[in-house]
Scaffold this motif. Sequence first.
Motif, PDB file in Angstrom:
ATOM      1  N   SER A  32      -0.330   7.162   2.162  1.00  0.00           N
ATOM      2  CA  SER A  32      -0.739   8.667   2.163  1.00  0.00           C
ATOM      3  C   SER A  32      -1.221   9.562   3.374  1.00  0.00           C
ATOM      4  N   ILE A  33      -1.828  11.014   3.682  1.00  0.00           N
ATOM      5  CA  ILE A  33      -1.805  11.395   4.483  1.00  0.00           C
ATOM      6  C   ILE A  33      -3.064  10.577   5.001  1.00  0.00           C
ATOM      7  N   GLU A  34      -3.970  10.732   4.305  1.00  0.00           N
ATOM      8  CA  GLU A  34      -4.852   9.839   5.110  1.00  0.00           C
ATOM      9  C   GLU A  34      -4.755   8.693   5.304  1.00  0.00           C
ATOM     10  N   ASP A  35      -4.276   8.345   5.798  1.00  0.00           N
ATOM     11  CA  ASP A  35      -3.554   6.903   6.152  1.00  0.00           C
ATOM     12  C   ASP A  35      -3.200   7.039   7.222  1.00  0.00           C
ATOM     13  N   LEU A  38       5.177  10.111   3.411  1.00  0.00           N
ATOM     14  CA  LEU A  38       4.257  10.508   2.437  1.00  0.00           C
ATOM     15  C   LEU A  38       4.332   9.963   0.832  1.00  0.00           C
ATOM     16  N   GLY A  39       4.317   8.258   0.728  1.00  0.00           N
ATOM     17  CA  GLY A  39       4.117   7.417  -0.589  1.00  0.00           C
ATOM     18  C   GLY A  39       4.364   7.080  -0.979  1.00  0.00           C
ATOM     19  N   HIS A  74       0.969  -1.543   0.129  1.00  0.00           N
ATOM     20  CA  HIS A  74      -0.229   0.538  -0.036  1.00  0.00           C
ATOM     21  C   HIS A  74       0.936   0.873   0.099  1.00  0.00           C
ATOM     22  N   VAL A  75       0.291   2.595  -1.383  1.00  0.00           N
ATOM     23  CA  VAL A  75       1.222   3.340  -1.365  1.00  0.00           C
ATOM     24  C   VAL A  75       0.479   4.461   0.533  1.00  0.00           C
TER      25      VAL A  75
END
Length: 333
Positions: free
Chosen positions: A291-294, A314-315, A288-289
Amino acid sequence: MKGIYMICEIGQAHEGSVALAHAYIDAVAQSGVNAIKFQVHIADAESSIYEPFRNPFSFPDLTRMAYWKRMEFTKEQWIGLKRHCEYYQLDFIPSTFSVAAVTMLENMGVSRFKIASGEVENFLMLDRIARLGKEIILSSGMSSPEELDETIAFLRRYNCPVSILQCTTSYPTQPDQWGINVIQEFKNRYQLPVGFSDHSGDVFACLAAAASGADLLEFHVTFDKRMPGPDTSSSLTVDQVFQLARGVRAIESAFQSPVDKADNAHFQKLKAQFGKSLAINKSLEKGHVISIEDLESKKPAGHGIEAKRFAEILGSKLRENIAQWDFLTANHI
């Protein structure tokens, strides 16, 4: 004077009763003030039948002269009040209004005299006090800078210490009348100890003065603001005197204890306890990449990547599965 010198003025709150005057000394003795101040009146020497009331406040006294006579104590009574102050290791400070009053007091071992603002140009009385070599505390209430200049120049001829109080002659004094700025102006102008004489009826003005560099504070006291007298509305209650004294000493302690914000070592353990590490807010699978939502941040610090470094990851791809609310470490990415 060591620290801010606090003068609690009983003034005329005793209403002519020497017993009540003694009661006031007992009431404020343990508050933390340094001195008790009384007004020493000898009616025939200081006034006349032509003096009007400043404000009509006294029902039993038909004239101002009658009021001053009711405020008089004998020399023996003043000696008793001074001894009572000394019992509590408090300075006894008289405010005099006539040469006769100074003469009565001069052999009593008084170390300081307060000069009310209406007496600033009474050079006859000031000469008598200054020749004693006693400290003079000068109130500035009704005086212009030029008048104060003249009085201070007069007193500099004598070998007596002088201090000056910023004072506004208004009862009770409102915040826009306090003149806290004048404290530093007087220090610059006269190079003398400068204090603040309060008639506001609350603790705030003196606290502001203490925080603004006042060397002395003077304030009136009353047992109850419903008591008679010309200064009652401008006075502190006994409980307020205790509150003010605590506040002044706390302000002194703060100024004497500067904090070095660069020395942060003693906060390291606490910072770790309240610090945040990055965590994952949902279960994610390998590959999984991020992101800030994670991302979430959780206490304590040191269990995952520092929260302040969130942008760096991030990324990035996950190397392995990670469960919801697990800390995110460098091994995961």
